[in-house]
Design a protein around this motif. Structure first.
Motif, PDB file in Angstrom:
ATOM      1  N   ASN A   1      46.710  43.400  43.869  1.00 52.56           N
ATOM      2  CA  ASN A   1      48.020  43.204  44.491  1.00 52.56           C
ATOM      3  C   ASN A   1      48.901  44.451  44.385  1.00 52.56           C
ATOM      4  O   ASN A   1      49.925  44.563  45.069  1.00 52.56           O
ATOM      5  CB  ASN A   1      48.749  42.018  43.854  1.00 52.56           C
TER       6      ASN A   1
ATOM      7  N   LYS B   1      44.060  43.458  39.536  1.00 53.42           N
ATOM      8  CA  LYS B   1      45.385  43.964  39.949  1.00 53.42           C
ATOM      9  C   LYS B   1      45.382  44.543  41.371  1.00 53.42           C
ATOM     10  O   LYS B   1      46.061  45.520  41.667  1.00 53.42           O
ATOM     11  CB  LYS B   1      45.893  44.996  38.949  1.00 53.42           C
TER      12      LYS B   1
ATOM     13  N   LYS C   1      46.537  33.069  33.480  1.00 53.98           N
ATOM     14  CA  LYS C   1      46.739  32.443  34.795  1.00 53.98           C
ATOM     15  C   LYS C   1      45.730  31.321  35.022  1.00 53.98           C
ATOM     16  O   LYS C   1      46.047  30.292  35.612  1.00 53.98           O
ATOM     17  CB  LYS C   1      46.626  33.500  35.901  1.00 53.98           C
TER      18      LYS C   1
ATOM     19  N   GLY D   1      43.876  39.354  42.506  1.00 53.39           N
ATOM     20  CA  GLY D   1      45.264  39.718  42.774  1.00 53.39           C
ATOM     21  C   GLY D   1      46.202  38.663  42.247  1.00 53.39           C
ATOM     22  O   GLY D   1      46.086  38.221  41.102  1.00 53.39           O
ATOM     23  N   ASN D   2      47.109  38.201  43.081  1.00 55.73           N
ATOM     24  CA  ASN D   2      48.080  37.189  42.643  1.00 55.73           C
ATOM     25  C   ASN D   2      47.426  35.847  42.329  1.00 55.73           C
ATOM     26  O   ASN D   2      47.950  35.069  41.544  1.00 55.73           O
ATOM     27  CB  ASN D   2      49.160  36.998  43.721  1.00 55.73           C
ATOM     28  N   ASP D   3      46.276  35.571  42.955  1.00 56.70           N
ATOM     29  CA  ASP D   3      45.570  34.301  42.722  1.00 56.70           C
ATOM     30  C   ASP D   3      44.413  34.478  41.749  1.00 56.70           C
ATOM     31  O   ASP D   3      43.383  33.804  41.859  1.00 56.70           O
ATOM     32  CB  ASP D   3      45.036  33.737  44.052  1.00 56.70           C
ATOM     33  N   SER D   4      44.576  35.366  40.786  1.00 56.70           N
ATOM     34  CA  SER D   4      43.458  35.699  39.897  1.00 56.70           C
ATOM     35  C   SER D   4      42.976  34.502  39.077  1.00 56.70           C
ATOM     36  O   SER D   4      41.784  34.373  38.799  1.00 56.70           O
ATOM     37  CB  SER D   4      43.853  36.844  38.957  1.00 56.70           C
TER      38      SER D   4
END
Length: 563
Positions: free
Chosen positions: A200, A198, A59, A232-235
């Motif tokens: 999220n 994780k 990511k 989370g989603n913006d890791s």
């Protein structure tokens, strides 16, 4: 960071110019300049089972490059480096040779992974360029085979400069195995930041509870004062922030500041000795040379005696202490280990983790004490040198002792890049000695853990019988105490003495050589100065004045850039 590198570069170049103008060697300054200008700061990313490490790095990169078929059974530590051209792998072998692979040839790397020590993955990715001189390292997870994980983490405990450690939200806290890895990182004098991955997958309340628990563990164990980062989603964005906030200036200082100060001290000392040699008579100078030569002979005799006494004076008690410490740690964990009896894989991993952490701590601490004793013994041989007129006194000896101890500490902990640009085929006698001391993980810890990893599955077969759970736990604990722990002690007893003796031997050689180099350099400098000393008193006075001016220049330069 760039400013600091420029300052150190300016200091070293200016120091070389000053020394060159007065015909004094500036080899040390040139070597340091080469290192400073080519420094890399390796940042390993470490995690337990399925903590999302590769997903996090992907990511950050904006690319799924790390999902190219590298499996746990063949995983290798992978250094992610910027390339302004095509992307490719370099696979590095134990002896340092390199094999190049196209980015599509990961399967071929997998098939030959046992032949390689680590990988360099060159990517045309601006994210990697932006963080230079930081180099991200994707480490094998705990789901990799024990021996593979051992080699990777121990190698990068030496090579790594700062660690990003992931704790899975599924674990709910920092597991014992991760906690031990943090202890190892601290033992090697390195720092880390902890991230909960994780998040999220959990709700806000659960995440808050887990965050508080992790913070509490870190404060209790390490007085941790940094943020615990939630991923989370913006890791990918969070990892980018972590990398930008790493204090690369302090990391860089930890590598070079002491060495730069030492180079200045040595240069100033050389100038002072040259001045003293010019100011003293030829007879006084010759007496000083004779004293130094006698001291060199003493050192050589001391080295031979110390090597002959290795087993009795250094190795035996250290071996016993290390083995007993490992046994004690295993005994104190016997209840928990017994509860893992129905899962041989987890049991093997837990025993390996305990043995590894204890060995890291005990080997390093005992070698530290041994090294300090060796340096002190050699320093005592030189105390009482009656050469005050030449600036060679007990105070000078104490400074040399301090620098030698600091050098050994840095070598053992990987806190120096001293080997980076050395020629492996060099006839320099100190090269092999340095590689032995520098390779504490490769020379001692990895071979021992390899032995443990090979034989441990065999003796764990005692846990395969079926019975009631409580009875099985009791039987497992009895087997641990009566069979497994004694077997581990036996294997340690077989492997440790020779490896530790090699390390101590190399330390003795290193200490003797460093002291001898100092004395030999002083003797040769006095001899050279006296032989070249002009009979013209006015010319000699002018030379002394030039030397004093250069000394002041060097002092001012050191104050400006290093203090």
């Amino acid at each position: 960071m760039k400013t600091l590198i420029q300052n150190y570069t300016t200091f070293l170049k200016s120091s070389s110019d000053i020394l060159s103008n007065i015909n004094i060697s500036h080899k040390k300054q040139d070597e340091l300049l080469n290192l400073v200008q080519n420094t890399e700061l390796l940042i390993p990313v470490v995690s337990g089972f399925s903590a999302g490490k590769s997903t996090l790095i992907n990511k950050y990169l904006g690319d799924n490059i790390l999902s190219t078929g590298i499996t746990p059974e063949t995983a290798l530590a992978t250094e992610l480096r910027y390339s302004d051209g095509e992307s490719f792998f370099e696979a590095v072998t134990e002896n340092g040779s390199i094999q190049k692979f196209n980015i599509s040839e990961s399967k071929k790397i997998n098939e030959n992974s046992k032949n390689f020590t680590f990988l360099k993955l060159y990517l045309n990715n601006d994210k990697l360029k932006e963080i230079e001189p930081l180099i991200l390292v994707d480490m094998p997870g705990f789901d990799a085979p024990v021996e593979l994980h051992n080699k990777a983490i121990l190698n990068y405990l030496s090579k790594g400069k700062f660690f990003v450690v992931l704790v899975s939200v599924d674990d709910g806290n920092i597991t014992k195995s991760i906690m031990r890895e943090l202890e190892n990182i601290k033992e090697f004098g390195k720092d880390f930041i902890v991230c909960i991955s994780k998040t999220n997958l959990k709700g806000p309340n659960d995440n808050t509870l887990i965050l508080n628990k992790v913070k509490e563990q870190l404060v209790d164990e390490f007085d941790y004062d940094k943020e615990v980062v939630q991923l989370g989603n913006d890791s990918g964005f969070e990892l980018e922030k972590i990398l930008k906030n790493i204090d690369s200036k302090e990391l860089f200082k930890s590598l070079y500041l002491d060495e730069l100060k030492q180079s200045s001290f040595e240069a100033q000392d050389t100038i002072n000795l040259t001045i003293s040699s010019l100011q003293n008579s030829k007879e006084e100078a010759q007496n000083a040379i004779n004293e130094l030569q006698n001291s060199i002979t003493k050192l050589k005799n001391k080295k031979d005696d110390a090597i002959n006494e290795i087993q009795n004076k250094y190795s035996n008690s250290a071996v016993d202490g290390i083995i007993n410490a490992v046994a004690t740690e295993l005994m104190s964990s016997s209840d928990n280990l017994a509860r893992l009896a129905n899962n041989p894989s987890n049991l093997e991993s837990e025993i390996n983790s305990i043995v590894k952490t204890t060995l890291v701590r005990e080997v390093k601490n005992r070698l530290k004490v041994i090294s300090e004793n060796i340096v002190g013994d050699f320093g005592c041989e030189l105390k009482g040198l009656n050469l005050d007129d030449f600036g060679i006194d007990d105070s000078w000896i104490s400074k040399i002792e301090g620098f030698v101890i600091d050098n050994i500490k840095k070598l053992q902990s990987g806190l120096t890049d001293i080997l980076k640009n050395r020629d492996k085929n060099s006839t320099d006698p100190i090269y092999k000695i340095i590689t032995t001391i520098f390779g504490i993980t490769k020379k001692i810890l990895i071979p021992i853990l390899d032995v443990i990893a090979i034989f441990l599955p065999e003796i764990l077969n005692v846990f395969t019988g079926k019975s009631r759970e409580q009875k099985m736990i009791e039987n497992a604990k009895n087997q641990l105490i009566s069979n497994i722990i004694p077997s581990i002690k036996t294997k340690l007893r077989e492997a440790l003495p020779k490896l530790l003796e090699e390390q101590v031997n190399a330390t003795i050689e290193f200490v003797a050589l460093k002291f001898e180099e100092e004395l030999k350099t002083k003797s040769e400098l006095i001899s050279k100065t006296i032989n070249e000393k002009s009979s013209d008193l006015e010319k000699t006075e002018k030379q002394i004045e030039e030397l004093k001016n250069s000394l002041n220049e060097l002092k001012n330069l050191t104050t400006k850039f290093l203090y």
